[in-house]
Design a protein around this motif. Structure first.
Motif, PDB file in Angstrom:
ATOM      1  N   ALA A   1     -84.430 -23.520  12.515  1.00 34.51           N
ATOM      2  CA  ALA A   1     -84.690 -24.219  11.249  1.00 34.51           C
ATOM      3  C   ALA A   1     -85.052 -25.681  11.474  1.00 34.51           C
ATOM      4  O   ALA A   1     -85.848 -26.250  10.725  1.00 34.51           O
ATOM      5  CB  ALA A   1     -83.480 -24.111  10.323  1.00 34.51           C
TER       6      ALA A   1
ATOM      7  N   LEU B   1     -88.400 -27.430  10.016  1.00 33.59           N
ATOM      8  CA  LEU B   1     -88.269 -28.502   9.029  1.00 33.59           C
ATOM      9  C   LEU B   1     -89.005 -29.765   9.470  1.00 33.59           C
ATOM     10  O   LEU B   1     -89.582 -30.480   8.645  1.00 33.59           O
ATOM     11  CB  LEU B   1     -86.797 -28.807   8.768  1.00 33.59           C
ATOM     12  CG  LEU B   1     -86.068 -27.795   7.886  1.00 33.59           C
ATOM     13  CD1 LEU B   1     -84.560 -28.004   7.960  1.00 33.59           C
ATOM     14  CD2 LEU B   1     -86.546 -27.903   6.439  1.00 33.59           C
TER      15      LEU B   1
ATOM     16  N   HIS C   1     -91.796 -31.287   7.072  1.00 32.68           N
ATOM     17  CA  HIS C   1     -91.638 -32.661   6.602  1.00 32.68           C
ATOM     18  C   HIS C   1     -92.899 -33.475   6.865  1.00 32.68           C
ATOM     19  O   HIS C   1     -93.292 -34.316   6.041  1.00 32.68           O
ATOM     20  CB  HIS C   1     -90.433 -33.309   7.287  1.00 32.68           C
ATOM     21  CG  HIS C   1     -90.211 -34.731   6.898  1.00 32.68           C
ATOM     22  ND1 HIS C   1     -90.784 -35.798   7.567  1.00 32.68           N
ATOM     23  CD2 HIS C   1     -89.482 -35.277   5.885  1.00 32.68           C
ATOM     24  CE1 HIS C   1     -90.415 -36.924   7.006  1.00 32.68           C
ATOM     25  NE2 HIS C   1     -89.631 -36.642   5.980  1.00 32.68           N
TER      26      HIS C   1
ATOM     27  N   ILE D   1     -87.629 -32.512   2.327  1.00 38.73           N
ATOM     28  CA  ILE D   1     -87.546 -31.106   1.935  1.00 38.73           C
ATOM     29  C   ILE D   1     -86.167 -30.806   1.360  1.00 38.73           C
ATOM     30  O   ILE D   1     -85.141 -31.249   1.884  1.00 38.73           O
ATOM     31  CB  ILE D   1     -87.779 -30.196   3.160  1.00 38.73           C
ATOM     32  CG1 ILE D   1     -89.125 -30.506   3.836  1.00 38.73           C
ATOM     33  CG2 ILE D   1     -87.698 -28.727   2.764  1.00 38.73           C
ATOM     34  CD1 ILE D   1     -90.340 -30.194   3.014  1.00 38.73           C
TER      35      ILE D   1
ATOM     36  N   VAL E   1     -83.433 -27.930   0.922  1.00 37.14           N
ATOM     37  CA  VAL E   1     -83.086 -26.687   1.605  1.00 37.14           C
ATOM     38  C   VAL E   1     -82.207 -25.836   0.700  1.00 37.14           C
ATOM     39  O   VAL E   1     -81.165 -26.292   0.222  1.00 37.14           O
ATOM     40  CB  VAL E   1     -82.362 -26.960   2.936  1.00 37.14           C
ATOM     41  CG1 VAL E   1     -81.835 -25.658   3.537  1.00 37.14           C
ATOM     42  CG2 VAL E   1     -83.294 -27.654   3.919  1.00 37.14           C
TER      43      VAL E   1
ATOM     44  N   PHE F   1     -78.879 -28.325  10.254  1.00 37.20           N
ATOM     45  CA  PHE F   1     -79.048 -29.117   9.029  1.00 37.20           C
ATOM     46  C   PHE F   1     -78.387 -30.494   9.158  1.00 37.20           C
ATOM     47  O   PHE F   1     -78.795 -31.432   8.470  1.00 37.20           O
ATOM     48  CB  PHE F   1     -78.541 -28.330   7.829  1.00 37.20           C
ATOM     49  CG  PHE F   1     -79.270 -27.033   7.658  1.00 37.20           C
ATOM     50  CD1 PHE F   1     -80.638 -27.016   7.432  1.00 37.20           C
ATOM     51  CD2 PHE F   1     -78.615 -25.822   7.775  1.00 37.20           C
ATOM     52  CE1 PHE F   1     -81.338 -25.824   7.318  1.00 37.20           C
ATOM     53  CE2 PHE F   1     -79.305 -24.622   7.653  1.00 37.20           C
ATOM     54  CZ  PHE F   1     -80.679 -24.628   7.429  1.00 37.20           C
TER      55      PHE F   1
ATOM     56  N   ALA G   1     -81.199 -32.305  10.922  1.00 41.41           N
ATOM     57  CA  ALA G   1     -82.311 -32.505   9.990  1.00 41.41           C
ATOM     58  C   ALA G   1     -82.011 -33.641   9.021  1.00 41.41           C
ATOM     59  O   ALA G   1     -82.887 -34.468   8.719  1.00 41.41           O
ATOM     60  CB  ALA G   1     -82.601 -31.213   9.229  1.00 41.41           C
TER      61      ALA G   1
ATOM     62  N   LEU H   1     -85.249 -35.668   7.312  1.00 37.22           N
ATOM     63  CA  LEU H   1     -86.164 -34.590   6.934  1.00 37.22           C
ATOM     64  C   LEU H   1     -85.850 -34.010   5.559  1.00 37.22           C
ATOM     65  O   LEU H   1     -86.719 -33.378   4.948  1.00 37.22           O
ATOM     66  CB  LEU H   1     -86.104 -33.456   7.967  1.00 37.22           C
ATOM     67  CG  LEU H   1     -86.302 -33.834   9.435  1.00 37.22           C
ATOM     68  CD1 LEU H   1     -86.214 -32.589  10.303  1.00 37.22           C
ATOM     69  CD2 LEU H   1     -87.643 -34.533   9.646  1.00 37.22           C
ATOM     70  N   LEU H   2     -84.613 -34.230   5.063  1.00 36.87           N
ATOM     71  CA  LEU H   2     -84.141 -33.538   3.869  1.00 36.87           C
ATOM     72  C   LEU H   2     -84.093 -34.466   2.662  1.00 36.87           C
ATOM     73  O   LEU H   2     -83.927 -35.673   2.782  1.00 36.87           O
ATOM     74  CB  LEU H   2     -82.748 -32.956   4.116  1.00 36.87           C
ATOM     75  CG  LEU H   2     -82.583 -32.066   5.350  1.00 36.87           C
ATOM     76  CD1 LEU H   2     -81.179 -31.485   5.380  1.00 36.87           C
ATOM     77  CD2 LEU H   2     -83.637 -30.974   5.403  1.00 36.87           C
TER      78      LEU H   2
ATOM     79  N   CYS I   1     -80.482 -30.311  -1.934  1.00 37.70           N
ATOM     80  CA  CYS I   1     -80.098 -29.279  -0.974  1.00 37.70           C
ATOM     81  C   CYS I   1     -78.819 -28.572  -1.432  1.00 37.70           C
ATOM     82  O   CYS I   1     -77.933 -29.196  -2.017  1.00 37.70           O
ATOM     83  CB  CYS I   1     -79.868 -29.885   0.407  1.00 37.70           C
ATOM     84  SG  CYS I   1     -81.347 -30.576   1.176  1.00 37.70           S
TER      85      CYS I   1
ATOM     86  N   TYR J   1     -87.390 -25.348   1.149  1.00 42.52           N
ATOM     87  CA  TYR J   1     -87.346 -24.456   2.305  1.00 42.52           C
ATOM     88  C   TYR J   1     -86.166 -23.517   2.113  1.00 42.52           C
ATOM     89  O   TYR J   1     -85.024 -23.962   1.949  1.00 42.52           O
ATOM     90  CB  TYR J   1     -87.181 -25.263   3.589  1.00 42.52           C
ATOM     91  CG  TYR J   1     -87.158 -24.435   4.853  1.00 42.52           C
ATOM     92  CD1 TYR J   1     -88.315 -23.831   5.333  1.00 42.52           C
ATOM     93  CD2 TYR J   1     -85.983 -24.275   5.577  1.00 42.52           C
ATOM     94  CE1 TYR J   1     -88.298 -23.090   6.498  1.00 42.52           C
ATOM     95  CE2 TYR J   1     -85.959 -23.534   6.751  1.00 42.52           C
ATOM     96  CZ  TYR J   1     -87.122 -22.944   7.212  1.00 42.52           C
ATOM     97  OH  TYR J   1     -87.106 -22.203   8.376  1.00 42.52           O
TER      98      TYR J   1
ATOM     99  N   SER K   1     -83.695 -20.854   3.632  1.00 45.52           N
ATOM    100  CA  SER K   1     -83.196 -20.409   4.927  1.00 45.52           C
ATOM    101  C   SER K   1     -82.127 -19.347   4.707  1.00 45.52           C
ATOM    102  O   SER K   1     -81.088 -19.617   4.101  1.00 45.52           O
ATOM    103  CB  SER K   1     -82.610 -21.598   5.703  1.00 45.52           C
ATOM    104  OG  SER K   1     -82.281 -21.230   7.022  1.00 45.52           O
TER     105      SER K   1
END
Length: 236
Positions: free
Chosen positions: A39, A43, A47, A53, A55, A79, A82, A87-88, A93, A146, A148
């Protein structure tokens, strides 16, 4: 894709480069694992195209630990890494189906500081599938998403073939209904991970994972305009 499983930065970079190459030809992608380490490189590639993103993480476990078996890059940490890499989207999320054990008293608090909101299995028992879907959609809104899916989000009765089974999980019907409800969201990619054929009696888990993939792809499919017949003149 093969599982990473060893925390090898070179393998993670290889997966990231492969994902970027696929995204040059396709608007979104469904990645079949492999363990959950995959993942993180996916990601990274998403990104680069979409920015932060959100999640939607279906799993028995948080996978936001700092290290796992003394490795910063393994299936229990993607995560966390990430989030640290920016990235998140910390406002969008969430985890669904959490019920596994914790490693320390601060795990849930740290998870929230990374931007995740959990919907635990006992909450799903109380609010039902419909209530869970409402929480999902309210959290995700129109953000790039995204999805997962760790197959161990399912109860071992429905997915015995995985490395870390946890009793008390979702039924396959519940999971498929939740995935169908992602239709209309701004989904930019997805994965299905942690299927372990060596432990999979009668291919029960493989069949469940195949249906998860089918529902994800179906949710992405364009929907016909109401009152208008679908266009059947185009090739597939």
């Amino acid at each position: 894709m093969a599982a990473v499983g060893l925390g090898d930065p070179a393998a993670i970079t290889t997966i990231e480069n492969g994902t970027r190459a696929v995204l040059e030809r396709a608007g979104k992608l469904l990645v079949l694992g492999g363990d959950h380490t995959i993942a993180l490189p996916v990601l990274r590639a998403l990104h680069a195209r979409h920015g932060p993103i959100s999640v939607l993480h279906f799993d028995a476990h948080l996978d936001t630990w700092d290290t796992y078996f003394n490795s910063p890059y393994l299936h229990g940490t993607p995560f966390r890494r990430a989030a640290e890499e920016g990235l998140l989207d910390p406002e969008g999320c969430l985890h669904v189906g959490i019920r596994g054990g914790l490693y320390g008293p601060g795990d849930m608090k740290q998870d929230r500081t990374l931007g995740f909101v959990p919907i635990r299995c006992e909450e799903i028992e109380d609010i039902g599938v419909r209530g869970t879907i409402e929480r999902m959609r309210a959290r995700l809104q129109d953000r790039p998403v995204y999805i997962s899916v760790d197959i161990d989000v399912l109860d071992p009765a429905f997915a015995p073939g995985t490395g870390t089974p946890e009793p008390g999980g979702l039924t396959s019907r519940e999971l498929l209904m939740m995935l169908r409800a992602t239709s209309g969201l701004n989904v930019v990619g997805a994965d299905i991970v942690e299927v372990a054929p060596a432990y999979d009696h009668a291919e029960i888990t493989g069949v469940a994972a195949a249906h998860v993939g089918y529902e994800l792809l179906s949710a992405w499919a364009p929907k016909p305009t109401p009152g208008r017949a679908p266009d059947t003149t185009r090739g597939t």
